[in-house]
Design an enzyme around this catalytic site. Structure first.
Site, short mmCIF file in Angstrom:
data_model
loop_
_atom_site.label_atom_id
_atom_site.label_comp_id
_atom_site.label_asym_id
_atom_site.label_seq_id
_atom_site.Cartn_x
_atom_site.Cartn_y
_atom_site.Cartn_z
N ARG A 75 0.84 -1.22 0.00
CA ARG A 75 0.00 0.00 0.00
C ARG A 75 0.86 1.25 0.00
O ARG A 75 0.51 2.28 -0.55
CB ARG A 75 -0.97 -0.01 1.19
CG ARG A 75 -1.78 1.26 1.32
CD ARG A 75 -3.17 1.05 1.93
NE ARG A 75 -3.19 0.26 3.14
CZ ARG A 75 -2.83 0.70 4.36
NH1 ARG A 75 -2.42 1.94 4.51
NH2 ARG A 75 -2.89 -0.10 5.39
N TYR B 218 -14.48 15.86 -16.15
CA TYR B 218 -15.04 14.49 -16.18
C TYR B 218 -16.12 14.34 -15.10
O TYR B 218 -16.00 14.90 -14.00
CB TYR B 218 -13.89 13.49 -15.99
CG TYR B 218 -14.40 12.09 -15.72
CD1 TYR B 218 -15.22 11.44 -16.64
CD2 TYR B 218 -14.07 11.43 -14.54
CE1 TYR B 218 -15.70 10.17 -16.38
CE2 TYR B 218 -14.54 10.16 -14.28
CZ TYR B 218 -15.37 9.54 -15.21
OH TYR B 218 -15.84 8.30 -14.94
N ASP C 282 -5.29 18.19 -15.12
CA ASP C 282 -5.57 16.82 -15.54
C ASP C 282 -5.29 16.76 -17.04
O ASP C 282 -6.03 17.35 -17.83
CB ASP C 282 -7.02 16.47 -15.21
CG ASP C 282 -7.40 15.06 -15.64
OD1 ASP C 282 -6.72 14.50 -16.50
OD2 ASP C 282 -8.42 14.55 -15.12
N LYS D 82 -6.21 5.52 -19.68
CA LYS D 82 -6.46 5.96 -21.05
C LYS D 82 -5.19 5.78 -21.90
O LYS D 82 -4.71 4.67 -22.02
CB LYS D 82 -6.96 7.41 -21.00
CG LYS D 82 -8.08 7.64 -19.97
CD LYS D 82 -9.28 6.78 -20.28
CE LYS D 82 -10.53 7.06 -19.48
NZ LYS D 82 -10.45 6.99 -18.02
#
Ligand code: LCS
Length: 407
Positions: free
Chosen positions: A64, A117, A188, A213
């Site tokens: 983690r 988004y 972004d 993406k």
């Protein structure tokens, strides 16, 4: 290769080699998948020293907080963006959420572009106000509106360039100059990763991506990354990755991303060439009202895009709106028929895959955005978004042509 200064070689060379040490156990060329949740210590003393960061080098203790496969992915992304360090996350939304939790607190103010988004829009409209963080929405491409929105407690400006789904380009350098050094500019850049643009070099403080993406590029893994200064990434890692939202990528996904990134330069160039060809076809199509693609000379973003985006590359995504009254149909009904008749393009959200994907933002990616806010941002019911893939441009145009004929 790791001794190279990445500024001294071309992007195509850097993106293949950056971040990848030859495996210390067997010399494997490809970065091994360290599919483990934890790492063992020979002694209690060694464990304590690793937890206290007292041993030079990279010493993960628990996946983690860090994993060698994921670290290679982070270092490749830092080199890709020209940033000092990077933090990888399990998805693009993990990157968005981590940035918000690390750099904002109750009582702060953040300015978001009016069209982002749908998931990020939810963070802006619901999650942040729930935490007592003030949010303003402006068109960040409108510098006067942006300056007017600044308050004494403004800590961050957040936008996508080009944005989802209007493909609007925002001037990164002008935004940074307008807000000054004390307000973090977070960009972004999912829709146009390097080599199309390098937003840190333009003045952004932090860049993030949905790796899902173009950067992974194969439609088979979710991921996200945040890149910025070493100090900011330290703050991000300390506040988020290990303590609060715990959203590291799986080592297997990090491996897939490393594999995908080796062909980033080649893929992106072809995506852009194909998108330009499809945009030009759509622009002269009698059923199409408007094409949103910054590579077109008719685009209001074109002049800025030529300055800000590099090497004549303008991205692989475009949106378009059909005319009303196409064969007696509304633009929405005509758009639905068009999508339903495509043979090569799949009807799906996401973008940046080898396969061409086509979607309807108002009912899919931006369905969660309030209708008034959608319309204010230009997202009409007739808007169609297309992620132009790596197929032959001729075949894609023929596919559109046959689908238009069937409306
Ligand atoms: N930022 C942008 C600009 C995005 O388009 C997306 C997802 C995200 C962040 C979140 O990334 P994820 O968590 O999905 O990796 N955009 C999507 C879209 O347009 N269709 O499906 C997902």
């Amino acid at each position: 290769m790791s001794k190279l200064d990445w500024n001294s070689v071309d992007f195509e060379t850097m993106i293949i080699h950056a971040g990848q040490e030859h495996d210390s156990a067997y010399g494997a060329l490809a970065t091994p998948i360290y599919q483990t949740s934890t790492f063992c210590f020979e002694t209690v003393e060694e464990g304590a020293a690793k937890f206290a960061n007292e041993i030079p080098g990279y010493h993960p203790v628990y996946t983690r907080g860090g994993n060698p496969t994921t670290r290679a992915f982070e270092l490749k992304c830092a080199a890709m963006e020209g940033g000092e360090d990077a933090v990888a996350t399990a998805s693009g939304m993990g990157a968005v959420g981590s940035v918000m939790l690390a750099f904002l607190k109750c009582g702060d103010h953040v300015i978001f572009d009016n069209s982002v988004y749908g998931g990020t829009n939810h963070v802006a409209t619901t999650n942040l106000p729930n935490l007592g963080i003030e949010v303003s929405r402006v068109d960040t491409a409108d510098l006067e509106a942006l300056k007017a929105a600044i308050r004494p407690n403004t800590k961050m400006v957040y936008f996508e360039t080009p944005n989802n789904p209007m493909i609007k380009v925002t001037d990164v350098a002008a935004v940074k100059a307008a807000v000054g050094k004390d307000i973090r500019v977070v960009v972004d850049a999912t829709f146009a990763p390097p080599p199309i643009q390098h937003v840190l070099k333009l003045g952004a403080d932090i860049v993030l991506h949905s790796i899902t993406k173009y950067i992974n590029g194969h439609g088979d893994a979710l991921g996200g990354v945040v890149v910025g200064s070493a100090a900011d990434m330290k703050q991000l890692r300390a506040n988020c990755m290990t303590k609060i939202n715990g959203c590291p990528p799986s080592p297997f996904n990090s491996y897939l991303v490393l594999r995908g990134m080796k062909t980033l330069a080649l893929r992106v160039e072809r995506h852009c060439q194909n998108a330009m060809a499809v945009a030009k076809y759509l622009e002269q199509n009698p059923y199409v009202k408007t094409v949103y693609y910054p590579g077109l000379e008719s685009s209001p973003s074109h002049e800025l895009a030529c300055r800000q985006m590099e090497n004549g590359l303008f991205g692989g995504i475009l949106s378009f709106e059909l005319k009303d009254d196409v064969k007696g149909l509304s633009s929405f009904e005509a758009g639905k028929k068009l999508l339903n008749n495509m043979k090569i393009a799949s009807i799906a959200v996401s973008l940046g895959d080898p396969d061409t994907l086509i979607e309807h933002p108002a009912s899919m990616t931006h369905a969660g955005v309030a209708p008034e806010a959608r319309l204010a941002a230009g997202i009409t019911d007739g808007l169609v978004r297309m992620s132009v893939g790596l197929e032959s441009a001729k075949d894609l145009i023929n596919d559109l042509e046959q689908a238009f004929e069937k409306i």
